[in-house]
Design an enzyme around this catalytic site. Structure first.
Site: not given
Ligand code: NAX
Length: 328
Positions: A11, A13, A15, A92, A112, A129, A131, A159, A162, A187
């Protein structure tokens, strides 16, 4: 120069990836003397954006950055990997049932896990990381039978951080004077941020705070629902704070936790505190010699018991659902 440590980020690319990669390249993940080689994994549609991030990384001229490779193939991305940060996941979307979400993520974390099993380095350490992080970690671990399950972890450090910050705000104490805070369970909004063993400036946090209603009705929900508050305020989910927590998690894992303190991480349960064996649940943990250890012997009062059990019940439901889907 020492041999670089291979760090795979999925992931890349996204945020969180954007906030995370520069911290890794500048030495915050593994320390100021350890060179890193980045192996970025994206889906094909994300590769171009990842290439853009790589251009910017190049422009950072980071002395510790030994190379960057970009892949859309998991096997290549995890080849020789020492540290795996599994950030990319399927979010989701409106109208999506939990079963659909778990199935979509199974389609990501199963291959993976297999790729990690096949090609990662002997000492690989995995932080999930993306979800639902705990259950995604469980899926990946169950497809990597040759890697000790203890090497698969899920992130609850955000968490944890925070919770520490909320206590600092409430008491006026410095973050550095707060220790032994715990996040238990999943989480998710059912997580249990626990102050019953926390210390503020050498005193029990519950005595310093002296306000059980605040702990129950403000502290716990504020920590558990902080992700939603960030979305509401920022118009986007937590990214830099999540990246920071991922850095903290791996740094603690590799370099250890300070004497007398602990942190929180989603680790495989050995049955401690009545959490069924095999679930990946958040616990109070220390890290010594590069391995997490669940802190033992803490007293769990009736309130805590109820909160832990509720979050663990959710983890059990998620495990049953992915079992039913044939994902573990
Ligand atoms: P983004 O949607 O900005 O980025 C996710 C990236 O993953 C995208 O660039 C997408 O193309 C890529 N991706 C999707 N499937 C993939 C795969 N099979 N192989 C490689 N790349 C893939 O999400 P972002 O804000 O960066 O968040 C990423 C994840 O972190 C989400 O699932 C989010 O829910 C989770 N989080 C987890 C947190 C935690 O405390 N555990 C907190 C922050 C965040 O909510």
């Amino acid at each position: 120069m020492t041999t670089p440590v291979n760090v795979t980020v999925t992931g890349a690319a996204g945020q969180i990836g954007y906030a995370l990669l520069f911290r890794i390249a500048s030495g915050h993940l593994l320390g100021a003397t350890t060179p890193v080689r980045l192996q970025l994994l994206e889906i094909p549609q994300g590769v171009k954006a990842a290439e853009g991030v790589a251009l910017e990384l190049e422009d950072g001229a980071f002395p510790l950055l030994a190379g960057i490779d970009i892949y859309d193939d998991a096997k290549a991305a995890f080849d020789g990997c020492n540290i795996a940060l599994l950030v990319g996941a399927r979010p989701r979307t409106a109208g999506m049932e939990r079963g659909d979400l778990l199935a979509a993520n199974g389609g990501i974390f199963k291959p993976q896990g297999e790729a990690i099993n096949e090609g990662a380095a002997e000492d690989v350490r995995v932080l999930v990381v993306g979800n639902p992080a705990n259950t995604n970690a469980l899926i990946a671990a169950s497809h990597a039978p040759d890697v000790p399950t203890e090497r698969f972890t899920a992130m609850t450090r955000l968490d944890h951080n925070r919770a520490v910050s909320q206590v600092a705000r409430k008491t006026g104490a410095a973050v550095s004077d707060i220790s032994r805070v715990t996040i238990w369970g999943n989480h998710s909004a059912t997580q249990y941020p626990d102050l019953s063993h926390a210390i503020v400036g050498g005193q029990p946090a519950v005595e310093v705070i002296d306000d059980p209603v605040w702990i129950r009705d403000e502290f716990i929900p504020t920590v558990a629902k902080r992700g939603a508050a960030i979305i509401e305020a920022r118009g986007a989910s937590s990214a830099a704070s999540a990246a920071n927590a991922a850095i903290d998690h791996v740094h603690s894992w590799v370099h250890g936790t300070p004497e007398g303190d602990w942190t929180s991480a989603g680790v495989v349960s050995d049955g401690s505190y009545g959490v069924p064996e095999g679930l990946i649940s958040s616990f109070p943990v220390t890290s010594e010699g590069g391995a997490w250890k669940i802190v033992q012997g803490l007293e769990v009062d009736e309130f805590s018991r109820g909160r832990i059990d509720a979050s663990v019940a959710e983890l059990e439901e998620e495990r049953a659902a992915v079992r039913e889907l044939g994902l573990i």
